[in-house]
Every structure is written in structure tokens, then in C-alpha cells.
Design a protein around this motif. Structure first.
Motif, PDB file in Angstrom:
ATOM      1  N   GLY A   1       0.823  -1.197   0.000  1.00 13.17           N
ATOM      2  CA  GLY A   1       0.000   0.000   0.000  1.00 13.17           C
ATOM      3  C   GLY A   1       0.859   1.250   0.000  1.00 13.17           C
ATOM      4  O   GLY A   1       2.042   1.212   0.333  1.00 13.17           O
TER       5      GLY A   1
ATOM      6  N   ASP B   1      -0.864   8.157  -5.109  1.00 10.74           N
ATOM      7  CA  ASP B   1      -1.937   8.371  -4.141  1.00 10.74           C
ATOM      8  C   ASP B   1      -2.096   9.855  -3.835  1.00 10.74           C
ATOM      9  O   ASP B   1      -3.214  10.392  -3.826  1.00 10.74           O
TER      10      ASP B   1
ATOM     11  N   ARG C   1      -5.414   1.702  -9.204  1.00 11.05           N
ATOM     12  CA  ARG C   1      -5.437   1.694  -7.732  1.00 11.05           C
ATOM     13  C   ARG C   1      -6.285   2.847  -7.190  1.00 11.05           C
ATOM     14  O   ARG C   1      -6.132   3.238  -6.032  1.00 11.05           O
ATOM     15  N   ASP C   2      -7.153   3.371  -8.032  1.00  8.04           N
ATOM     16  CA  ASP C   2      -7.972   4.501  -7.618  1.00  8.04           C
ATOM     17  C   ASP C   2      -9.102   4.006  -6.716  1.00  8.04           C
ATOM     18  O   ASP C   2      -9.980   3.251  -7.156  1.00  8.04           O
ATOM     19  N   PRO C   3      -9.133   4.437  -5.449  1.00  4.91           N
ATOM     20  CA  PRO C   3     -10.170   3.950  -4.528  1.00  4.91           C
ATOM     21  C   PRO C   3     -11.574   4.412  -4.900  1.00  4.91           C
ATOM     22  O   PRO C   3     -12.554   3.870  -4.399  1.00  4.91           O
TER      23      PRO C   3
ATOM     24  N   ALA D   1     -12.631  -0.903  -4.577  1.00  3.22           N
ATOM     25  CA  ALA D   1     -12.647  -1.028  -3.120  1.00  3.22           C
ATOM     26  C   ALA D   1     -11.366  -1.707  -2.656  1.00  3.22           C
ATOM     27  O   ALA D   1     -10.931  -2.693  -3.252  1.00  3.22           O
ATOM     28  N   HIS D   2     -10.757  -1.185  -1.599  1.00  4.75           N
ATOM     29  CA  HIS D   2      -9.507  -1.747  -1.065  1.00  4.75           C
ATOM     30  C   HIS D   2      -8.521  -2.010  -2.204  1.00  4.75           C
ATOM     31  O   HIS D   2      -8.100  -3.148  -2.446  1.00  4.75           O
ATOM     32  N   PRO D   3      -8.110  -0.967  -2.916  1.00  7.65           N
ATOM     33  CA  PRO D   3      -7.293  -1.159  -4.120  1.00  7.65           C
ATOM     34  C   PRO D   3      -5.915  -1.747  -3.866  1.00  7.65           C
ATOM     35  O   PRO D   3      -5.302  -2.289  -4.790  1.00  7.65           O
ATOM     36  N   ASP D   4      -5.421  -1.655  -2.637  1.00  3.24           N
ATOM     37  CA  ASP D   4      -4.089  -2.186  -2.335  1.00  3.24           C
ATOM     38  C   ASP D   4      -4.135  -3.612  -1.815  1.00  3.24           C
ATOM     39  O   ASP D   4      -3.158  -4.105  -1.253  1.00  3.24           O
TER      40      ASP D   4
END
Length: 428
Positions: free
Chosen positions: A14, A44, A342-344, A348-351
Motif C-alpha cells: 500500500g 496516491d 489503484r484509484d479507490p 474497493a480496497h485497491p491495495d
């Protein structure tokens, strides 16, 4: 033989903390940044604070720099909107500020409507139904790649996986098996010219020029042979194609063969490598291996997770508003696929690596009219690879530090040492 556990494999990478003030000092054209997990923290913070971010670049030809877009919505827009953004003035950062010599000849560097007329016959040849013709060849090739390690022990998964693109593309193009190693090396020079494993003593630019020159020379010879003898492979199809009532042209045939090889060399080795780097030494490998019903969704998650093509570039045809920022006509925009995936706001929970993820609208194959033409074949090959891997190894554990490829474009692994623990014959 029982699997060994390995510490450190369970935590997802993450984004680490990054002060928003540091964004002004970030260099998104630095291959060292993109070869580290720090890029997740940078992306991020850019998504949060500067979703459309100007990146100055020294020595970029006629360009002063480029705009970065990191949110899913903007990345999808830039890649799909061929009215506002052109693909004919460079699709990768290494062409920033320079004319793309493949413009109008290579599908990836050609805008609609010509692009669409070039693409249609090839798309038919690489459709989902056509891709199934290669199941036996690809399965045999994958088994051959794994054969030397099937008994277990240490091996470098990155080296094994480096052979996967030609297992898939070789039969499609009718390329002799003896030529596969050289083509693999040249593809590496063209996609990771900054990496020490590929870079010539003269530097990255010389590496890129040599790789391009030798690959184009190879495919020129191959096209000449097919023109004399004919065949049923993709090279022969391209030679027979007409666009706007005229033959495609030898230069265009060669350019599209080059593009296909590079596309396979980006996706096919580095998607499984990224998944294995994350799963090795954890129980998640075994859980996925025992769920054949999750093979398809797991491959889609591996594609999202790896995002092996870090970026694609476009140039604005006219002033464009992106998330409240005006991009001027003629300015370059780099769409970071690895960030979009990885865009939230979308995932959902992208990492977390979730083989059950659904829906999974990742952009690993791009978007719009330039959506990867080989996506059906790539997905098939990845499913066949993981199925064979799961049938071969009960588990995999790390055997040293992985080494990432140093590249602004390619997100992957140069070295991935693992220990394989073979599956017992009576395992189901």
C-alpha cells in the motif's frame, strides 16, 4: 516436502506516507521512482491533491514537459477520447517532444478513422474464437518453460517468464523457435532501455535506437520471406491487407509486427511475476490454486495489480479541460495506468490482491479504440500459464530479494528468485 513460510510476503504494498509538499519535487520521468514501490505513494497523493499535474522535463526536445493524470476517470478519458487527443505524436514518454516515426503506419500510433480500417482485419484474426486455436501450442510452450523446475527447488521466475511472450507470439507470427531468445533481448532493449540488464555502454538512447533498428530489420526480413512464400500467419495476413483500397505497405507491416511483439513482452511476463511476488510465501497462493472457478477473475486481478504498462501518452489536439485544469493544444498528457488501477474511487480496497474482485474495470489493456488488440490472446495465455503453474507447484516461497525493471514504461521484474514446492501426484 512441506512448504516453508517466508516473512514479509503477506502485506500488500500500500502507499507509504508522502507529504503533499513533496509533490513539487517529484520527477515522474525518473525510472528509479517508477521501479520502486514509492510510486504508489506518489500516485496516491497526486490523485488526492493534484490529479492533473504539470511535470517539467529538461532535454525533452520541443516539449517543456508533460501533464500527468492519475485518477481513473481522467486516464480513461485521455485514452478513449481520440477527438481531443492524438496518438500520432508519441504514445510513450521516450518520444516526448519528438514526432513518432510510426504515425499513420502502426495501429498504436494512428488515429481513427484510418486506425479502425487497419485494425478490423487483424482484430478478426485475434478474436476470442481465433485465440482458442492456439491453446495446444501455448499449453505445450508453458509446460516446456516450467519443465526444468517442476521437480522443485530454487529458480528465477523472471527468467522463466521472459520466454512466455514468444511462446504466444512466436506461432502467431510464424517466428522460428531458434530466434526467440534474440527477439526477447531486443524487446527488452525497446521497453526498458534504462535497465542495466539491457542498456548498452553508450546509454539509454543508444540502447533504444539499437533495439528498434535490429527488430525492424528482423521483421523486414521476415516480411520479405512471407511475401515470396506466403503463409497463414499474421505477417502474411498483414501483407495481404488493403486499407483505403491500397496495400498496407511493407513499412506498416513491419511496424505492426514490432508493436505486437512489444505488447506481448510487456504484458505476458510481468503480470504473473507481479502476482507471484505478492503471493509467494503466503497461503493466498494455495487458496487461489485450489479454486479453478476463480482462475478468470484472478487473472483480471493480476492484470490490475501488475499494470505492466505504467503509462501511455497522448497529445492534446485542442484546449481540453481535465478535472478543472486546461491542457493547451499541443501539450503532452501522460495517463498513468498503474495509478488509475489503484484509484479507490473505482476499486474497493485497491491495495489488496483480491482474486474474487468483481466488477474489475481495470485499464491494464488501455481504453477506447486503442484497447489492446491482443487482449483475448493475452488473457488466454495467462489463464493457461496460471493453470499449469498451479498444477505444477503446491506452493512457492521467496528465495531472495526481487529486483524490479528500471523503466518509465515497463512495470515488472528483472529478477524474482523463488523456491518451488512440487505438487504431489495424488493432490487434487
Amino acid at each position: 516436502m512441506s512448504p516453508r513460510s517466508a516473512p514479509g510476503g503477506a502485506a500488500p504494498p500500500g502507499p507509504a506516507h508522502l507529504d503533499p509538499g513533496e509533490l513539487s519535487r517529484v520527477d515522474l520521468a525518473d525510472p528509479a521512482l517508477l521501479a520502486s514501490d514509492r510510486r504508489y505513494a506518489v500516485w496516491d497523493q497526486l490523485r488526492r491533491h493534484r490529479p492533473v499535474h504539470w511535470q517539467p522535463v529538461a532535454d525533452a526536445g520541443t516539449a517543456r514537459g508533460f501533464w500527468s493524470v492519475t485518477r481513473y476517470e481522467d486516464v480513461n478519458r485521455v485514452l478513449a477520447d481520440h477527438v481531443c487527443f492524438t496518438s500520432e505524436r508519441g504514445t510513450l514518454l521516450n518520444l516526448l517532444g519528438r514526432r513518432d516515426p510510426a504515425a499513420g503506419q502502426q495501429m498504436a500510433a494512428t488515429d481513427p478513422p484510418r486506425h479502425d480500417r487497419m485494425r478490423l482485419p487483424v482484430q478478426r484474426a485475434m478474436s476470442a474464437s481465433s485465440a482458442r486455436r492456439y491453446v495446444q501450442d501455448v499449453t505445450a510452450g508453458v509446460r516446456a518453460l516450467l519443465a526444468d523446475h517442476a521437480a522443485g527447488g530454487s529458480f528465477d521466475a523472471a527468467t522463466v517468464l521472459a520466454g512466455l511472450p514468444l511462446v504466444v507470439v512466436g506461432p502467431l507470427l510464424g517466428v522460428p523457435v531458434a530466434d526467440w531468445p534474440d527477439l526477447t533481448r531486443l524487446a527488452g532493449m525497446c521497453t526498458a532501455e534504462d535497465d542495466p540488464a539491457y542498456q548498452l555502454p553508450e546509454g539509454a538512447e543508444a540502447t533504444l535506437r539499437r533495439g528498434h533498428r535490429e527488430l525492424f530489420a528482423y521483421f523486414t526480413d521476415l516480411a520479405r520471406q512471407r511475401a515470396r512464400r506466403g503463409g497463414e500467419d499474421l505477417v502474411s495476413l498483414l501483407l495481404r491487407m488493403e486499407v483505403d483500397g491500397e496495400p498496407l505497405g511493407r513499412g506498416s507491416v513491419v511496424s505492426n509486427c514490432y508493436s505486437l511483439l512489444l505488447g506481448a513482452s510487456v504484458t505476458l511476463p510481468h503480470v504473473p511475476a507481479a502476482a507471484l511476488a505478492h503471493l509467494a510465501g503466503t497461503d493466498r497462493y494455495a487458496r487461489w490454486a485450489h479454486r479453478p472457478d476463480l482462475l478468470t477473475s484472478g487473472v483480471e486481478e493480476a492484470l490490475r495489480w501488475a499494470s505492466p504498462a505504467s503509462h501511455f501518452m497522448r497529445v492534446a489536439r485542442r484546449p481540453v479541460d481535465l478535472s478543472g485544469v486546461t491542457v493547451a493544444a499541443g501539450e503532452a498528457v501522460v495517463a498513468w495506468l498503474g495509478s488509475a488501477n489503484r484509484d479507490p474511487a473505482v476499486f474497493a480496497h485497491p491495495d489488496e490482491f483480491d482474486v474474487r474482485r468483481a466488477p474489475n474495470r481495470h485499464l491494464a489493456f488501455g481504453a477506447g479504440r486503442h484497447y489492446c488488440i491482443g487482449s483475448h490472446l493475452a488473457r488466454l495465455a495467462l489463464r493457461l500459464f496460471f493453470a499449469e503453474l498451479f498444477a505444477t507447484f503446491e506452493s512457492l516461497t521467496p528465495d531472495g530479494e526481487p529486483v524490479r525493471v528500471r523503466s518509465t514504461f515497463l512495470s515488472g521484474y528483472q529478477r524474482l528468485p523463488l523456491v518451488g514446492w512440487p505438487r504431489r501426484r495424488d493432490d487434487s
